[in-house]
Design an enzyme around this catalytic site. Sequence first.
Site, mmCIF file in Angstrom:
data_model
loop_
_atom_site.group_PDB
_atom_site.id
_atom_site.type_symbol
_atom_site.label_atom_id
_atom_site.label_comp_id
_atom_site.label_asym_id
_atom_site.label_seq_id
_atom_site.Cartn_x
_atom_site.Cartn_y
_atom_site.Cartn_z
ATOM 1 C CE1 TYR A 1 -4.299 -1.236 -0.288
ATOM 2 C CE2 TYR A 1 -3.336 -3.022 0.973
ATOM 3 C CZ TYR A 1 -4.346 -2.528 0.181
ATOM 4 O OH TYR A 1 -5.408 -3.329 -0.169
ATOM 5 C CG HIS B 1 -13.824 -0.541 -2.937
ATOM 6 N ND1 HIS B 1 -13.636 -1.119 -4.169
ATOM 7 C CD2 HIS B 1 -15.018 -1.027 -2.483
ATOM 8 C CE1 HIS B 1 -14.671 -1.921 -4.452
ATOM 9 N NE2 HIS B 1 -15.517 -1.871 -3.448
HETATM 10 P P1 OAD Z 1 -10.442 -4.203 -12.495
HETATM 11 O O1 OAD Z 1 -8.963 -4.237 -12.516
HETATM 12 O O2 OAD Z 1 -11.164 -5.443 -12.093
HETATM 13 O O3 OAD Z 1 -11.021 -3.815 -13.925
HETATM 14 C C1 OAD Z 1 -10.523 -2.722 -14.646
HETATM 15 C C2 OAD Z 1 -11.395 -2.502 -15.850
HETATM 16 O O4 OAD Z 1 -10.953 -1.335 -16.486
HETATM 17 C C3 OAD Z 1 -11.397 -3.612 -16.886
HETATM 18 O O5 OAD Z 1 -12.731 -3.908 -17.278
HETATM 19 C C4 OAD Z 1 -10.619 -3.004 -18.067
HETATM 20 O O6 OAD Z 1 -11.073 -3.462 -19.330
HETATM 21 C C5 OAD Z 1 -10.934 -1.540 -17.895
HETATM 22 N N1 OAD Z 1 -9.939 -0.628 -18.441
HETATM 23 C C6 OAD Z 1 -8.604 -0.808 -18.573
HETATM 24 N N2 OAD Z 1 -8.034 0.297 -19.080
HETATM 25 C C7 OAD Z 1 -9.022 1.214 -19.263
HETATM 26 C C8 OAD Z 1 -9.061 2.546 -19.731
HETATM 27 N N3 OAD Z 1 -7.953 3.176 -20.114
HETATM 28 N N4 OAD Z 1 -10.265 3.180 -19.766
HETATM 29 C C9 OAD Z 1 -11.387 2.541 -19.370
HETATM 30 N N5 OAD Z 1 -11.409 1.281 -18.922
HETATM 31 C C10 OAD Z 1 -10.241 0.622 -18.861
HETATM 32 O O7 OAD Z 1 -10.849 -2.955 -11.573
HETATM 33 P P2 OAD Z 1 -12.198 -2.667 -10.765
HETATM 34 O O8 OAD Z 1 -13.376 -3.112 -11.538
HETATM 35 O O9 OAD Z 1 -12.146 -1.261 -10.341
HETATM 36 O O10 OAD Z 1 -11.394 -3.634 -4.581
HETATM 37 O O11 OAD Z 1 -12.006 -3.599 -9.528
HETATM 38 C C11 OAD Z 1 -12.967 -3.537 -8.520
HETATM 39 C C12 OAD Z 1 -12.329 -3.757 -7.177
HETATM 40 O O12 OAD Z 1 -11.554 -4.955 -7.215
HETATM 41 C C13 OAD Z 1 -11.313 -2.706 -6.762
HETATM 42 O O13 OAD Z 1 -11.903 -1.546 -6.227
HETATM 43 C C14 OAD Z 1 -10.547 -3.442 -5.729
HETATM 44 C C15 OAD Z 1 -10.321 -4.712 -6.493
HETATM 45 O O14 OAD Z 1 -10.031 -5.812 -5.766
HETATM 46 C C16 OAD Z 1 -10.915 -3.669 -3.337
HETATM 47 O O15 OAD Z 1 -9.737 -3.472 -3.114
HETATM 48 C C17 OAD Z 1 -11.939 -3.943 -2.287
#
Ligand code: OAD
Length: 256
Positions: free
Chosen positions: A70, A123
């Site tokens: 972190y 989060h």
């Molecule tokens: P993810 O890493 O699961 O997903 C990221 C998403 O962003 C994917 O669908 C990619 O296709 C998309 N992506 C990548 N580059 C991009 C760009 N330039 N513009 C737009 N989209 C793009 O991340 P989260 O969905 O945020 O939780 O993950 C959710 C949670 O899982 C996080 O908040 C964290 C993690 O574990 C906790 O820590 C509790």
Amino acid sequence: MTALELDPAVVDVARAARRVVVFSGAGMSAESGVPTFRDAQTGLWERFDPTELATPEAWDRDSALVWAWYQWRTGLVRRVAPHAGHRAVAEWADRTRMTVVTQNVDDLHERAGSPTHTVAHLHGSLFAPRCRDCGAPFPSDGGVDVEPTGPLSPPECSSCRGQVRPGVVWFGESLPDDAWTRATAAAEDCDLMVVVGTSAMVYPAAGLPLRAARTGAAIVEINPEATGLSEHVHHTWRTTAAVGLPALVAAIGAAQ
Ligand code: OAD
């Protein structure tokens, strides 16, 4: 509907919307240089699954390893800047009632100009460490400038001498009440939810778009890749946050 270009129907919906939610995930910050959660990590962290570092069990197992991870992420976020997509969201808020609901623990929406009271951090935040025992806030030192080569001991709470932990939500923990209440209220009261850069895999946050859709909101997804949500939204635009959001906000302005 999936599109590679900005669909004029999306511009019409966005122009008409009076209450907008931008629901962002890690992809929102990717073009600022913050790795998404499920991308391959580099350096020290390639040996670890990031989702395995984000649990209370990981902390109990090796708090110094988790604290180092972190601290590395905090320093990295501090050194990067918001991009045009973050700025477009802030600019859009001048024209409509905007709530930013973010799963991101960075502060890039705020640094781009979104007022703090309009951003719900589901989060938590990298910049709000607190005592694991008594809950007292502990001032963030901004993380580390270089990637740690090994574990770093977490600081001691100045009130009770307990262990200071990151101010983020780990798997298995509850979301902060205030942020969740604001997020659900905004989702159920919006005309439009723009879902940007989330894989929509982590609940309860991932349930917000369908919650908004059930109460009549249009849902637009901006993501270069398909997600589990894509087939349930009204429009999916296969583009990135830094390209799509400024183009959408400019198109709304041009259409007014
Ligand atoms: P993810 O890493 O699961 O997903 C990221 C998403 O962003 C994917 O669908 C990619 O296709 C998309 N992506 C990548 N580059 C991009 C760009 N330039 N513009 C737009 N989209 C793009 O991340 P989260 O969905 O945020 O939780 O993950 C959710 C949670 O899982 C996080 O908040 C964290 C993690 O574990 C906790 O820590 C509790």
